[in-house]
Structures are given as structure tokens and as C-alpha cells.
Enzyme design. Structure first.
Site, PDB file in Angstrom:
ATOM      1  CE1 TYR A   1      24.648 -79.927 -20.968  1.00 38.22           C
ATOM      2  CE2 TYR A   1      24.979 -78.595 -19.001  1.00 38.22           C
ATOM      3  CZ  TYR A   1      24.168 -79.050 -20.017  1.00 38.22           C
ATOM      4  OH  TYR A   1      22.863 -78.624 -20.076  1.00 38.22           O
TER       5      TYR A   1
ATOM      6  CG  ASP B   1      20.708 -83.295 -28.388  1.00 38.77           C
ATOM      7  OD1 ASP B   1      20.730 -82.961 -29.590  1.00 38.77           O
ATOM      8  OD2 ASP B   1      20.156 -82.614 -27.519  1.00 38.77           O
TER       9      ASP B   1
ATOM     10  CG  HIS C   1      16.983 -84.213 -29.302  1.00 38.51           C
ATOM     11  ND1 HIS C   1      15.687 -84.498 -28.991  1.00 38.51           N
ATOM     12  CD2 HIS C   1      17.649 -85.387 -29.250  1.00 38.51           C
ATOM     13  CE1 HIS C   1      15.564 -85.791 -28.735  1.00 38.51           C
ATOM     14  NE2 HIS C   1      16.752 -86.351 -28.885  1.00 38.51           N
TER      15      HIS C   1
ATOM     16  NE  ARG D   1      16.355 -76.038 -22.584  1.00 36.19           N
ATOM     17  CZ  ARG D   1      17.408 -75.394 -23.078  1.00 36.19           C
ATOM     18  NH1 ARG D   1      18.216 -74.713 -22.290  1.00 36.19           N
ATOM     19  NH2 ARG D   1      17.677 -75.412 -24.364  1.00 36.19           N
TER      20      ARG D   1
ATOM     21  CG  ASP E   1      13.610 -74.296 -30.411  1.00 38.70           C
ATOM     22  OD1 ASP E   1      14.325 -75.250 -30.074  1.00 38.70           O
ATOM     23  OD2 ASP E   1      12.783 -73.755 -29.645  1.00 38.70           O
TER      24      ASP E   1
ATOM     25  CB  ALA F   1       4.961 -74.731 -30.748  1.00 44.68           C
ATOM     26  CE  LYS F   2       5.692 -80.786 -33.365  1.00 46.22           C
ATOM     27  NZ  LYS F   2       6.283 -82.014 -33.894  1.00 46.22           N
TER      28      LYS F   2
HETATM   29  C1  GDG Z   1      15.662 -79.461 -27.243  1.00 47.43           C
HETATM   30  C2  GDG Z   1      15.738 -78.639 -28.519  1.00 47.43           C
HETATM   31  C3  GDG Z   1      13.669 -79.787 -29.328  1.00 47.43           C
HETATM   32  C4  GDG Z   1       9.518 -76.094 -19.857  1.00 47.43           C
HETATM   33  N1  GDG Z   1       9.237 -75.479 -18.715  1.00 47.43           N
HETATM   34  C5  GDG Z   1       8.751 -76.395 -17.886  1.00 47.43           C
HETATM   35  C6  GDG Z   1       8.712 -77.585 -18.533  1.00 47.43           C
HETATM   36  N2  GDG Z   1       9.208 -77.385 -19.745  1.00 47.43           N
HETATM   37  C7  GDG Z   1       9.318 -78.404 -20.773  1.00 47.43           C
HETATM   38  C8  GDG Z   1       8.344 -78.128 -21.895  1.00 47.43           C
HETATM   39  C9  GDG Z   1       8.981 -78.877 -23.029  1.00 47.43           C
HETATM   40  C10 GDG Z   1      10.454 -78.778 -22.725  1.00 47.43           C
HETATM   41  O1  GDG Z   1      10.599 -78.388 -21.375  1.00 47.43           O
HETATM   42  C11 GDG Z   1      11.149 -77.746 -23.590  1.00 47.43           C
HETATM   43  O2  GDG Z   1      11.306 -78.295 -24.856  1.00 47.43           O
HETATM   44  P1  GDG Z   1      11.668 -77.444 -26.146  1.00 47.43           P
HETATM   45  O3  GDG Z   1      11.496 -78.298 -27.314  1.00 47.43           O
HETATM   46  O4  GDG Z   1      10.766 -76.272 -26.170  1.00 47.43           O
HETATM   47  O5  GDG Z   1      13.165 -76.943 -25.952  1.00 47.43           O
HETATM   48  P2  GDG Z   1      14.619 -77.559 -25.466  1.00 47.43           P
HETATM   49  O6  GDG Z   1      14.643 -77.855 -24.033  1.00 47.43           O
HETATM   50  O7  GDG Z   1      15.621 -76.573 -25.922  1.00 47.43           O
HETATM   51  O8  GDG Z   1      14.777 -78.934 -26.247  1.00 47.43           O
HETATM   52  C12 GDG Z   1      14.338 -78.439 -29.085  1.00 47.43           C
HETATM   53  C13 GDG Z   1      13.746 -80.652 -28.093  1.00 47.43           C
HETATM   54  O9  GDG Z   1      15.083 -80.755 -27.604  1.00 47.43           O
HETATM   55  C14 GDG Z   1      13.237 -82.068 -28.379  1.00 47.43           C
HETATM   56  O10 GDG Z   1      13.922 -82.652 -29.429  1.00 47.43           O
HETATM   57  O11 GDG Z   1      12.308 -79.548 -29.626  1.00 47.43           O
HETATM   58  O12 GDG Z   1      14.413 -77.724 -30.298  1.00 47.43           O
HETATM   59  O13 GDG Z   1      16.372 -77.390 -28.286  1.00 47.43           O
HETATM   60  O14 GDG Z   1       8.584 -80.211 -23.034  1.00 47.43           O
HETATM   61  O15 GDG Z   1       7.104 -78.597 -21.510  1.00 47.43           O
HETATM   62  N3  GDG Z   1       8.252 -78.708 -17.998  1.00 47.43           N
HETATM   63  C15 GDG Z   1       7.805 -78.654 -16.741  1.00 47.43           C
HETATM   64  N4  GDG Z   1       7.839 -77.507 -16.033  1.00 47.43           N
HETATM   65  C16 GDG Z   1       8.298 -76.368 -16.542  1.00 47.43           C
HETATM   66  O16 GDG Z   1       8.341 -75.324 -15.887  1.00 47.43           O
HETATM   67  N5  GDG Z   1       7.327 -79.765 -16.183  1.00 47.43           N
END
Ligand code: GDG
Length: 746
Positions: free
Chosen positions: A102, A156, A180, A290, A389, A395-396
Site C-alpha cells: 500500500y 481501484d 477511481h 484529503r 483528480d 465538488a459534487k
Molecule cells: C478517490 C479519487 C474520486 C473528506 N473530508 C471529510 C470527508 N471527506 C470525504 C468527502 C468525499 C471524500 O472524502 C473525498 O473524495 P474525493 O473524490 O474528493 O477524493 P479521493 O479520496 O482522493 O477519492 C477521486 C474518488 O476516489 C471516487 O471515485 O473522485 O478522484 O482520488 O466524499 O466528503 N468525509 C467526512 N469527513 C471529512 O472530514 N465525513
């Protein structure tokens, strides 16, 4: 297929690196906490709703790592607990293995490279080996669990080898894979040692459906398939090892209802109001990620600094709410980044802030959904500026949480989400200027424009939510598996072959019709190299010696070639796809009289393409010209073939010539020169008890289509076909001919 009418036939087995919950064991006591990240939040939401649906897969099982190194003694307890309640099957990996898997190959090789950070990419054979070993370990776990009818959905970049491994253990189960993160352009992907790159691509091709977030990633992957395996695609369908694989974009969505409804809760409204009141007259810019270098947090902060520098009128009136969620603790790069962000925040607050105002409020922690939702609701602007990304769910989620038709989204063009949210202010995250300007534009955007943009985006996010994503993917998977099943049913297996041979032995008059290249002989690099060997000639002699057999070779080759190699055998020969024919013991006769005035017009164009594409060449026949490109660079050839086909099609409009695309060859030929018509002509004087026809190419489909339904038509090489049987390769056809010969010898 409707969701409500289909029967429940199996289970959905999800495979991902992390289980949706993290297990902690302290002094024999087990506690469970939620796992963070986009994958878990999207999939978790999908599965939550799915449980209530009457869908065709009765239940689900989630296979993954439980988040911590669990001591061997505790493993049975953890396994039991996870199996009973949340339907999870843990795969235990030691800290040492996780370090190489990992934190190693996944996050020091694949993650940086696929996000276009080649300078951060580490190439270590040892890590690759552990990556393979962990994929193998997951394969064993899944293979033990899987039952007939179960659908396996792998998620993934941690498991790109797993689909092919599972295909071997459970060939009859549907296997889907979803990536992803981005799939990079080939120029980036090829930085991986070829052995790894080819294994990853072939690993993914073990799936029935390979899904990506955007069409760009699909295109990149298909290029990698072509460059590394030589396989072309037809509108996203790749034929590989006898199976059809669908490669397509399935942009992931969010659980719209959950975010929207949470934002509407009176409690969240109150909290959002409270945050706004605390900010007295300040506009809030929200940043949530993150902790990851792909998210562009440092560049975002520098852009914000530039904005403050250029727009002093906003001092005291704006604040950035910077939420950074701890991630991948243990990877050095991430610790460095944290330090850099701390320093930048300190510098900006020190430079512009005063006792009553700090331009950045910084939180380094994981918040609960409700706290996050209050922030989405309270903010005026969301600043989402990843350097790269796969999609970006933040964003959504921001868009879904805007219940008052206001708020502005600033979004990086490097996020997959930008394709679906064009009403955002789209910026390039490498440009401080663009970002600083966008911040200003967002802060002064009139309410009417905000409403218009946010509504359009919200409609999109609502329609293409995570449930639709999961549904579309699984339906694609099930449809394709059904298509592959049809293909599998056509395979001429031992039993069917034995029947065929038995029937052959009992039949009095048989017509045996064979294509030449790819059917009687393997495809060779150049046509001259594909000459019949002594063994084939002996087989043909034996078959033709039997009075009950009428054997015909139907080829695209010129008659001189067929005459030279088969002229002295008791065969009917058809040359140039039917333009010429020689009946057993007869002489060559022309069947098609093309107007050869076309040749001088077409030839210069074809020669021009020979000049342009190294290693391509022309084969001139009497009634046709073929441009071969088997030896050329696959990708350039593919591109030029399409270009040439287009030009030729236009040139040949309203002539009796046509252009046809074969296996790495384009051929201009008389429309009337068609194997179908020629084959019917060879049969017209016979009353056959059995017609057996075999071919490997699209030109052979013409004969499969015209032959009577009772004919045994065989396509060599697994493809969608009008033939009623399939053989995996050319050697299998030779084996069949041997059996037919032996049947006659008794
Ligand atoms: C990978 C891909 C792709 C964040 N902070 C908190 C929290 N979050 C949640 C958000 C969102 C998720 O984490 C982050 O999702 P992202 O899509 O922005 O980014 P990755 O983690 O890198 O995800 C990405 C995704 O997989 C799905 O296919 O979109 O491109 O890199 O849902 O809300 N949730 C909570 N507390 C937080 O402080 N509960």
C-alpha cells in the site's frame, strides 16, 4: 432489463483495498470506525440504498483490508464479527506487507505516476513483487468465497492484476473493474517497466467491463492496450483471449439525496447560520481535501495569497476555511506536505491578518458528515483545485448541499468532475493568476448568475448520482457477460466436435470450404511468408482423395499463388475473394469483370500512404489492391488506416469498387468479388449432405451469411460472428481436419 423483474441470482462481491470500516484492537477489545476517502464514501452510499432495492443480486459481500495490522490471535474474532454484521470479509495483511504494497507500489509508484507526478514515482522490483503477491492473496480469498452466479466488482489501482488472476480461477463469474483515479496518457504510462505495464493492462483485461471516470481515461487505456498487446478496439470493445471486454466511462456520482437532505435539516441550517454569524460580514471560501499532493493545496494557498495581495479591498471581508483530512500517514511525502501547508498558513495569516481577522481558518482533522455538511452550506465559494483528480466528489457534494440556489464552485480543469460541471468557474491549477482572478470573480458574482449556474450543476449531480453509476456499471457487466456467454456457447468444444465428426462420417457427399490465411495457415508477417507446409498439403491430399469430399479453398490471394501451391490437388480454388474460380480439374475462369479504370486513380493515393507509414506495403492483384500494415507501429497505423479508409470511401462513391478493412489490411476491390457469391457458385452443381465452411476474417462472414442454416460454419478466432461455431485458433482447425481425415480412414 428492468430492476424489478429480474430474479435474484447471486451475490455482489466488492473488492477494494479498505473495508468501509477500520478495525482497532486494543488489549483484546475491538472497536470499529468509518474509513475515509472517496471510494468508500461513494461505494458505501451505493450499497446502502441497494440493500433496499429489489435488484438481481440478492446480497453483497465486501472483501478488503480492515485498516490495521491485526495480530494473528485476534483474526478469528475480527473475521467472525465482520462477517456477521456488516457483510465484510477481511484480508489480513501485516504492517510489513502493507509497507511495500500500500505505502509502496500503490502509493509510491501507481498513485504518483497515474496522477502525472513522474518525478515522485519510485520503481522498485521488490515492491512490484509484493504487489503481485497481495493481488494473488486477494485472489485466493475471493476464489474461496465465490459461488456460481456471483458478480465480482473490483475497485481501484491496488488490484489491477486481480481480474486476470480471478478469470483463471472462476472463468464463469462476471468480473468488473473500476478505476477511481485517472488512467494516464501512454507517454506517462510507458515510464513503467514494460513487463509491469503489460501485466497491468493484461490484468485489467481479465475483466468483462473495465470502467473509468471519463472518456479521456478510456482513450488512454485503449491506447495502452493497443501499444502493449497489439489489440485494436471497436467502439470500446476489445477482443482478448477469446472474450469481449467493454471499456467505457462511468463517471461516479454522489449520494445526492443524502447530501441534499442533510443540508435541509433544521439542525444543519442552524449550524450553518451559526458559522455565518461567527464570520460577521465575511465571505467564506471552503477548501476540503484529503492531505495529498495531487489535490494542489499548497498552490491553492499561494493563489489565495496572490488574491489577497491584489485585492486589499477584501481584507477583513473574506476567510478561507481550510479543512485537510489526515491521509496516508507514514508516507514521507505526506508528512513533508503537511509541514509545507502549516508554514504557508502561518505565513499568509502572519502577512495579512491582524488581531480580529485571520484570512485562513485551518482544521487538520476528519469531520463527521453533519459538520462537513454545515461547512458546505455555510460557505459562499468552494475552491476545488486539484492538480490531477480522477473525479473529485467534494465538488459534487458542495453542489448538492446548496439548497438556496446560491454559492460558486471554482473547479480545476484537471479534475474528472470538470467534464460534468462546466458551469463552475473552471481554472488551471498551475496558474496562480487564474485562480486568484476566479476567487475575485466568485466573490462578486451576482446572485442571479450564481443561481443559474448552481441549478444547472445540481440537476446534473442529482441525475447522475451514485446509484445511477452503480446501476449502469452492473448492467453493463451483466449484459456483457450474457454476450460472452453466447460466444462461449458457440465454442466447438470436444463434445460438439465429436458429434460433428460422427455426423461427417455418416454423410455421403460433403462440401468442405476453407479460407486460406489465418485458417489453413497461421497469419504471417508478410503474405509471402504464409506458404502451405508439407503437413497441410498431406492433409488436403488425404481429404481430396476421398470421393465423398468436395474441397474448396476460398481466398483473397491472387490466382497465381493458389495455382502454384494447390494447382495439382483435386480442389476447387477461388481467388481474389471470388473474382476468379477454378473448378476441380477445370481451368481458371474470371467471375467478376471490374472496371480497372479505377486503378490509376487510386494507386497514387495508396502509394502516398506507403510513403507515410514505415513498414506498410501494397499487394497488387488483378481485381484489387491491398495496403498491409501489420508490421507498422500499431498506433500510427490505426490512425492512418482510418484516414485512408475515409479518403478511399469518398473516392469510390458511385463506382463498383469498395474499400474493406481486414486484419491489419485495407483492401480496395470490386464489389462483386465476394466470397459469399463465389461459394454459392461452387455448390450449385452438388447435392450435399453436409457443408462445412471455415474462415477467420470478416471476408469469410460473407460466406457464413449465405450458406444454408444447416451448414457447419466455423469462425477461427473468437469474435462476434454469423458462423454457428467458434474455434480458438488456427491450430484447432488443423486438429479438426485431422479428425475428419481419421474418420474416413475408419
Ligand atoms: C478517490 C479519487 C474520486 C473528506 N473530508 C471529510 C470527508 N471527506 C470525504 C468527502 C468525499 C471524500 O472524502 C473525498 O473524495 P474525493 O473524490 O474528493 O477524493 P479521493 O479520496 O482522493 O477519492 C477521486 C474518488 O476516489 C471516487 O471515485 O473522485 O478522484 O482520488 O466524499 O466528503 N468525509 C467526512 N469527513 C471529512 O472530514 N465525513
Amino acid at each position: 432489463m428492468s430492476e424489478t423483474t429480474t430474479k435474484k441470482t447471486g451475490r455482489l462481491i466488492i473488492v477494494s483495498n479498505r473495508l468501509p470500516m477500520t478495525v482497532n484492537m486494543e488489549e483484546g477489545k475491538m472497536t470499529l470506525g468509518p474509513s475515509a476517502g472517496g471510494l468508500v464514501s461513494a461505494l458505501g452510499a451505493y450499497l446502502e440504498r441497494r440493500q433496499q432495492d429489489d435488484t438481481e443480486l440478492a446480497e453483497y459481500l465486501w472483501v478488503g483490508w480492515p485498516g490495521n495490522d491485526i495480530a494473528e490471535a485476534d483474526q478469528p474474532l475480527v473475521r467472525q464479527h465482520l462477517r456477521d454484521e456488516p457483510g465484510c470479509d477481511p484480508v489480513f495483511l501485516t504492517a510489513e506487507v502493507m509497507d511495500k504494497f500500500y505505502l509502496g507500489f500503490c502509493n509510491k509508484t501507481v498513485w504518483p505516476l497515474f496522477h502525472y507526478f513522474p518525478t515522485l514515482t519510485v520503481y522498485e522490483e521488490e515492491m512490484w513483487k509484493v504487489y503481485e503477491a497481495v493481488n494473488r492473496q486477494f485472489c485466493r480469498v475471493v476464489a474461496e468465497l465465490v459461488q456460481p452466479g456471483d458478480v465480482i466488482w473490483i475497485h481501484d489501482y491496488h488490484f489491477m492484476l486481480l481480474p486476470a488472476m480471478l478469470r483463471e480461477c472462476c472463468p464463469d463469474n462476471s468480473i468488473g473493474f473500476f478505476l477511481h483515479i485517472p488512467f494516464p496518457a501512454y507517454e506517462i504510462f510507458r515510464l513503467l517497466p514494460r513487463k509491469w505495464a503489460a501485466s497491468l493492462v493484461e490484468g485489467l483485461l481479465g475483466s468483462d467491463v473495465v470502467g473509468f471516470h471519463t472518456v479521456d481515461y478510456v482513450r488512454h487505456f485503449l491506447t495502452a492496450v493497443l501499444r502493449l498487446t497489439g489489440h485494436q478496439h471497436q467502439i470500446g470493445r476489445v477482443m482478448f483471449q477469446g472474450r469481449e471486454i467493454r471499456v467505457d466511462a462511468f463517471p461516479i456520482g454522489i449520494d445526492f439525496e443524502k447530501y441534499h437532505e442533510t443540508a435541509c435539516l433544521p439542525k444543519i441550517r442552524r449550524e450553518a447560520d451559526l458559522i455565518r454569524r461567527k464570520l460577521v460580514q465575511q465571505k467564506a471560501i471552503l477548501s476540503v481535501d484529503r492531505l495529498d499532493y495531487t489535490k494542489g493545496i499548497a498552490k491553492r494557498l499561494r493563489a489565495y495569497e496572490l488574491f489577497l495581495e491584489r485585492h486589499p479591498e477584501w481584507h477583513q471581508e473574506v476567510i478561507m476555511l481550510l479543512l485537510v483530512v489526515p491521509s496516508r500517514i507514514g508516507v514521507d511525502r505526506y508528512q513533508d506536505m503537511r509541514r509545507e501547508i502549516d508554514e504557508l498558513v502561518g505565513r499568509i495569516n502572519g502577512r495579512f491578518g491582524d488581531i480580529g481577522w485571520a484570512p485562513i481558518a485551518y482544521l487538520y482533522k476528519n469531520l463527521g458528515l453533519q459538520a462537513l455538511s454545515s461547512l458546505y452550506s455555510a460557505a459562499d465559494v468552494a475552491l476545488v483545485t486539484p492538480l490531477r483528480d480522477g473525479m473529485n466528489l467534494v465538488a459534487k457534494e458542495f453542489v448538492a448541499s446548496r439548497t438556496q440556489d446560491d454559492g460558486v464552485l471554482i473547479l480545476s480543469e484537471m479534475a474528472g468532475a470538470a467534464r460534468e460541471l462546466p458551469e463552475a468557474l473552471i481554472i488551471n491549477p498551475n496558474s496562480r493568476e487564474e485562480m486568484a482572478e476566479a476567487i475575485h470573480q466568485a466573490l462578486v458574482m451576482p446572485p442571479g448568475e450564481q443561481a443559474e449556474r448552481i441549478r444547472a450543476m445540481r440537476d446534473n449531480v442529482q441525475r447522475y448520482d451514485v446509484h445511477r453509476w452503480g446501476w449502469l456499471f452492473l448492467h453493463a457487466l451483466q449484459n456483457l457477460s450474457a454476450a460472452n456467454q453466447l460466444t462461449a456457447d458457440k465454442m466447438l468444444n470436444e463434445e460438439k466436435m465429436a458429434n460433428l465428426v460422427r455426423q461427417f462420417a455418416l454423410t455421403n457427399r460433403r462440401a468442405l470450404i476453407f479460407d486460406y490465411d489465418g485458417t489453413l495457415v497461421p497469419l504471417a508477417r508478410t503474405p509471402e511468408q504464409a506458404i502451405p507446409g508439407e503437413y497441410l498439403l498431406r492433409l488436403l491430399r488425404a481429404l481430396t482423395a476421398e470421393q465423398r469430399n468436395d474441397v474448396t479453398i476460398v481466398s483473397g490471394r491472387p490466382r497465381e499463388f493458389l495455382q502454384q501451391h494447390f494447382g495439382d490437388l483435386r480442389l476447387t480454388l477461388v481467388a481474389e475473394h471470388g473474382a476468379w474460380m477454378k473448378r476441380r480439374g477445370g481451368i481458371w475462369r474470371k467471375r467478376v469483370f471490374p472496371d480497372n479504370a479505377w486503378k490509376p486513380r487510386i494507386l497514387p493515393l495508396l502509394e502516398y500512404y506507403v510513403e507515410r507509414l514505415p513498414a506498410s506495403f501494397l499487394e497488387e492483384k488483378e481485381c484489387s489492391i491491398a495496403w498491409h500494415y501489420r508490421l507498422s507501429d500499431a498506433e500510427s497505423a490505426e490512425f492512418m488506416a482510418q484516414e485512408l479508409k475515409f479518403e478511399l470511401t469518398n473516392l469510390l462513391l458511385q463506382t463498383n469498387m469498395e474499400v474493406l478493412e481486414g486484419n491489419k489490411v485495407l483492401e480496395v476491390r470490386a464489389k462483386a468479388a465476394n466470397k459469399g457469391a463465389a461459394v454459392l457458385a461452387t455448390l450449385d452443381d452438388g447435392n450435399y449432405g453436409m457443408i462445412l465452411a471455415a474462415g477467420d476474417d470478416w471476408t469469410d462472414e460473407d460466406m457464413f451469411q449465405v450458406l444454408p442454416a444447416t451448414a457447419m460454419t466455423i469462425r477461427v478466432g473468437v469474435r462476434p460472428t454469423a458462423a454457428n461455431y467458434l474455434l480458438a485458433d488456427q491450430q484447432d482447425l488443423i486438429a479438426l481436419l485431422e479428425k475428419l481425415m481419421m474418420a474416413d480412414l475408419g
